[in-house]
Design an enzyme around this catalytic site. Structure first.
Site, PDB file in Angstrom:
ATOM      1  CB  SER A   1       8.531  42.730 -25.657  1.00 15.73           C
ATOM      2  OG  SER A   1       8.873  42.553 -27.012  1.00 15.73           O
TER       3      SER A   1
ATOM      4  CG  HIS B   1      10.789  39.282 -24.054  1.00 15.59           C
ATOM      5  ND1 HIS B   1      10.890  37.988 -23.573  1.00 15.59           N
ATOM      6  CD2 HIS B   1      10.132  39.195 -25.233  1.00 15.59           C
ATOM      7  CE1 HIS B   1      10.310  37.155 -24.424  1.00 15.59           C
ATOM      8  NE2 HIS B   1       9.854  37.862 -25.440  1.00 15.59           N
TER       9      HIS B   1
ATOM     10  CG  ASP C   1      10.064  39.346 -28.806  1.00 16.12           C
ATOM     11  OD1 ASP C   1       9.867  38.197 -28.378  1.00 16.12           O
ATOM     12  OD2 ASP C   1       9.545  40.364 -28.311  1.00 16.12           O
TER      13      ASP C   1
ATOM     14  CG  MET D   1      10.437  37.604 -34.622  1.00 19.43           C
ATOM     15  SD  MET D   1       9.033  38.647 -35.039  1.00 19.43           S
ATOM     16  CE  MET D   1       8.393  38.970 -33.402  1.00 19.43           C
TER      17      MET D   1
ATOM     18  CG  HIS E   1      10.583  34.689 -27.494  1.00 19.05           C
ATOM     19  ND1 HIS E   1       9.351  35.303 -27.620  1.00 19.05           N
ATOM     20  CD2 HIS E   1      10.414  33.420 -27.943  1.00 19.05           C
ATOM     21  CE1 HIS E   1       8.481  34.433 -28.128  1.00 19.05           C
ATOM     22  NE2 HIS E   1       9.105  33.294 -28.347  1.00 19.05           N
TER      23      HIS E   1
ATOM     24  CG  MET F   1       9.495  33.781 -31.815  1.00 13.69           C
ATOM     25  SD  MET F   1       8.609  35.344 -31.725  1.00 13.69           S
ATOM     26  CE  MET F   1       9.868  36.345 -30.950  1.00 13.69           C
TER      27      MET F   1
ATOM     28  CG  MET G   1       4.421  32.033 -27.550  1.00  9.34           C
ATOM     29  SD  MET G   1       5.330  33.543 -27.142  1.00  9.34           S
ATOM     30  CE  MET G   1       4.470  34.776 -28.150  1.00  9.34           C
TER      31      MET G   1
ATOM     32  CG  ASP H   1       6.027  37.027 -25.311  1.00 10.71           C
ATOM     33  OD1 ASP H   1       5.519  38.150 -25.477  1.00 10.71           O
ATOM     34  OD2 ASP H   1       7.037  36.623 -25.946  1.00 10.71           O
TER      35      ASP H   1
HETATM   36  C1  DX5 Z   1       5.496  38.223 -30.179  1.00  7.80           C
HETATM   37  C2  DX5 Z   1       6.622  38.495 -29.234  1.00  7.80           C
HETATM   38  C3  DX5 Z   1       6.226  39.281 -28.043  1.00  7.80           C
HETATM   39  C4  DX5 Z   1       5.707  40.647 -28.362  1.00  7.80           C
HETATM   40  C5  DX5 Z   1       4.824  41.094 -27.243  1.00  7.80           C
HETATM   41  O1  DX5 Z   1       5.925  37.344 -31.147  1.00  7.80           O
HETATM   42  O2  DX5 Z   1       7.169  37.276 -28.760  1.00  7.80           O
HETATM   43  O3  DX5 Z   1       7.287  39.353 -27.101  1.00  7.80           O
HETATM   44  O4  DX5 Z   1       6.705  41.602 -28.564  1.00  7.80           O
HETATM   45  O5  DX5 Z   1       4.234  42.281 -27.585  1.00  7.80           O
HETATM   46  P1  DX5 Z   1       2.842  42.731 -26.981  1.00  7.80           P
HETATM   47  O6  DX5 Z   1       3.030  42.845 -25.491  1.00  7.80           O
HETATM   48  O7  DX5 Z   1       2.568  44.028 -27.652  1.00  7.80           O
HETATM   49  O8  DX5 Z   1       1.836  41.652 -27.309  1.00  7.80           O
HETATM   50 ZN    ZN Z   2       8.591  37.357 -27.063  1.00  3.97          ZN
END
Ligand code: DX5
Ligand code: ZN
Length: 214
Positions: free
Chosen positions: A7, A32, A34, A36, A65, A67, A136, A174
């Site tokens: 990620s 990956h 993320d 947000m 991903h 969010m 998750m 994840d």
């Molecule tokens: C959290 C993200 C994850 C995050 C994982 O909201 O969706 O992808 O980056 O990070 P670690 O592996 O540090 O939990």
């Molecule tokens: Zn993620």
């Protein structure tokens, strides 16, 4: 399958290109990404300008991903921006099916995600509609959180439901994934493990990815 998706959220953004090149050299299967929005989750990460850089330099398929609220407004743009797969949260939408169709029509892989407090049974009607489901194992929003162990039972349960229906649907996990829980997750039936801090904060990220693959 035993896929690893580092990620980017935990990467050193001061050296983004080098970090992408490091992942390119690694045994990682996906990168990956993320995204947000500060509304669906209490944090803001990055969007299209970073996607452009990833698209240009990453040789690993981009596993996006989302969010965000109203993912239907943005999924097509993420495919245009180079996403290999686009995932969004079931609890963020009224009806996931039209959004899954939008992603598929644009030619990307589809993923449906749930946070740890969402009943895993809610994924079942969609198992045959998506390429992947993402469970998750922390609450979405931040890297570096602690793995929620109950995720293991959820993975086993969803795996059984997938096998029962002879579906090719992959299971991704994840949050808080590390070398200790990765073997257990793969054993329970996970196919793709996302790992942020356990890769990017490791002394030797290439070795960390190698170890996660088992
Ligand atoms: C959290 C993200 C994850 C995050 C994982 O909201 O969706 O992808 O980056 O990070 P670690 O592996 O540090 O939990
Ligand atoms: Zn993620």
């Amino acid at each position: 399958m035993r896929y690893i998706a580092p990620s980017l959220l935990s990467a050193d953004f001061g050296h983004l290109k080098e970090q992408i090149e490091m992942i390119n050299r690694s045994e990682a299967d996906f990168l990956h990404v993320d995204v947000m929005d500060g509304v669906f989750v209490p944090n803001i990460s990055f969007g299209f300008p970073i996607m452009e850089v990833l698209h240009e330099y990453s040789i690993k398929p981009l596993d996006v991903h989302l969010m965000i609220t109203h993912p239907e407004r943005y999924v097509e743009r993420f495919v245009d921006a180079g996403a290999y797969s686009v995932g969004f949260h079931l609890e963020a939408v009224d009806d996931p099916l039209p959004i899954i169709s939008l992603i598929r029509q644009k030619g990307a892989h589809t993923c449906l995600t749930i946070n740890p407090d969402i009943d895993v049974h809610r994924l079942i009607p969609y198992l045959h509609e998506v390429d992947m489901v993402l469970l998750m194992s922390v609450f979405a929003g931040f890297g570096g959180q602690k793995f929620i162990p109950q995720t293991l039972e959820k993975v086993s349960f969803i795996k059984q439901e997938i096998v029962k229906r002879s579906l090719p649907t992959l299971i991704e996990v994840d949050g808080g994934v590390n070398a200790d829980n990765a073997p257990l997750l793969f054993q329970a039936g996970a196919d793709v493990l996302v790992a942020g801090s356990s890769v990017f904060k490791a002394h030797d990220p290439l070795q960390a990815i190698h170890q996660l693959k088992g």
